[in-house]
Scaffold this active site. Structure first.
Site, short mmCIF file in Angstrom:
data_model
loop_
_atom_site.label_atom_id
_atom_site.label_comp_id
_atom_site.label_asym_id
_atom_site.label_seq_id
_atom_site.Cartn_x
_atom_site.Cartn_y
_atom_site.Cartn_z
N LYS A 54 0.84 -1.20 0.00
CA LYS A 54 0.00 0.00 0.00
C LYS A 54 0.87 1.25 0.00
O LYS A 54 0.62 2.21 -0.74
CB LYS A 54 -0.94 -0.01 1.23
N GLN A 98 -4.64 -1.46 9.67
CA GLN A 98 -4.57 -2.77 9.04
C GLN A 98 -5.17 -3.84 9.96
O GLN A 98 -4.88 -3.89 11.15
CB GLN A 98 -3.10 -3.10 8.70
N ASP A 121 -11.19 2.88 4.13
CA ASP A 121 -11.56 1.46 4.04
C ASP A 121 -13.08 1.28 3.99
O ASP A 121 -13.57 0.20 3.65
CB ASP A 121 -11.07 0.70 5.29
N1 GUN Z 1 -6.85 -6.75 6.09
C1 GUN Z 1 -7.15 -7.48 4.98
N2 GUN Z 1 -7.74 -6.71 4.04
C2 GUN Z 1 -7.82 -5.47 4.56
C3 GUN Z 1 -8.33 -4.24 4.06
O1 GUN Z 1 -8.85 -4.12 2.94
N3 GUN Z 1 -8.21 -3.17 4.90
C4 GUN Z 1 -7.65 -3.27 6.14
N4 GUN Z 1 -7.59 -2.16 6.89
N5 GUN Z 1 -7.18 -4.40 6.63
C5 GUN Z 1 -7.26 -5.49 5.85
#
Ligand code: GUN
Length: 289
Positions: A54, A98, A121
């Site tokens: 990311k 995350q 998100d």
């Molecule tokens: N863990 C797995 N996929 C995601 C996601 O799309 N966003 C976040 N914040 N954590 C994750």
């Protein structure tokens, strides 16, 4: 005839090139650089990889990313304090915590502490509620990426039976909420299967579009797929064979009409939609000031 391969990687590259230009225009017009704060608690090795991807993706299109690493044993109160600081910081437009978080932390409590207009998100209860009512602020990144992949490859959803395997808050539930909405790229009839659903193969064989996000390597076999169906594989399982999806790709591609590979399918689009949401957040926050 073997299935059409839905190439998420090249679509992601195309969208990211467009986003890079949009970020440049935004910076030139406002003097503001979009900024994403990424919070990682603990040392889950898969999360480390996702977060790194990311950050790299942000850098490549001119979005600033700030990394906040906290140890595994961080108390919830400390995480809430960090989020409060990021909420109040005008330089930060998007906040991503995350998941998963270490066990004792109440995940939804943390997600609900993020300012909804910085919740790139779309996991805050307010944003989930808005999605269910068909008036989203942001679209959740993985389902958004899947919608784009289908739209750009001419896969029609209107009136189609979509079967989703998996009911997580990150993929299965928001995917179902989006696909059942009115409008372009939606209007589907949706069935959600999960660990307590008896006889999943009988249901999955009825799917015009099968979306699999269950976290079990090669869970979907060729006999579970209707000939000609579209199969979207959200799985990312690290096995002795390497990275494997939730679908037995080699067998299923002989039955399906279209299928996503792993890697190179849904994954790159998830990160791309995060970049898009971060730019949207920055634009909205600049307009409000
Ligand atoms: N863990 C797995 N996929 C995601 C996601 O799309 N966003 C976040 N914040 N954590 C994750």
């Amino acid at each position: 005839m073997a299935a059409q391969i839905l190439d998420g990687k090249s679509l992601a590259e195309q969208i990211r090139a467009e986003l890079k230009d949009q970020v440049t225009d935004f910076v030139n017009q406002t003097g503001v650089t979009p900024c994403l704060a990424v919070v990682l608690v603990g040392n889950n090795s898969a999360s480390e990889v996702y977060v790194r991807n990311k950050q790299l993706a942000c850098e490549k299109i001119g979005v600033k990313s700030e990394m906040y690493r906290l140890p595994d044993e961080t108390p919830e109160s400390e995480l809430l304090e960090l989020i409060a600081r990021l909420n109040a910081n005008d330089v930060v437009h998007g906040i991503l915590v995350q998941l998963p978080l270490p066990k004792p932390i109440d995940e939804q409590h943390i997600l609900d502490a993020i300012r909804p207009d910085k919740d790139v998100d779309a996991f805050h209860s307010d944003n989930v509620g808005r999605i269910s009512q068909g008036r989203p602020r942001f679209l959740p990144c993985t389902p958004y990426g899947i919608l784009e992949l289908m739209l750009c490859n001419g896969i029609k959803t209107s009136g189609k039976h979509v079967v989703i395997i998996g009911r997580s808050n990150i993929v299965g539930k928001p995917m179902a909420l989006l696909l059942m909405q009115k409008g372009k790229g939606c209007d589907a009839t949706v069935t959600v299967c999960h660990s307590r659903t008896p006889d999943i193969p009988t249901i999955s064989r009825q799917a015009d579009i099968l979306i699999v996000a269950i976290g079990q390597p090669k869970f979907v076999t060729a006999d579970m797929v209707k000939p000609g169906a579209t199969v979207i594989d959200v799985g990312m399982n690290r096995t002795e064979e390497g990275l494997v999806g939730d679908v037995d790709f080699h067998a299923v591609k002989e039955v399906a009409g279209a299928i996503t590979p792993v890697p190179g399918g849904v994954g790159p689009l998830t990160v791309t939609m995060l970049l898009l949401n971060t730019l949207t957040a920055a634009k909205n926050q600049c307009l409000e000031r």
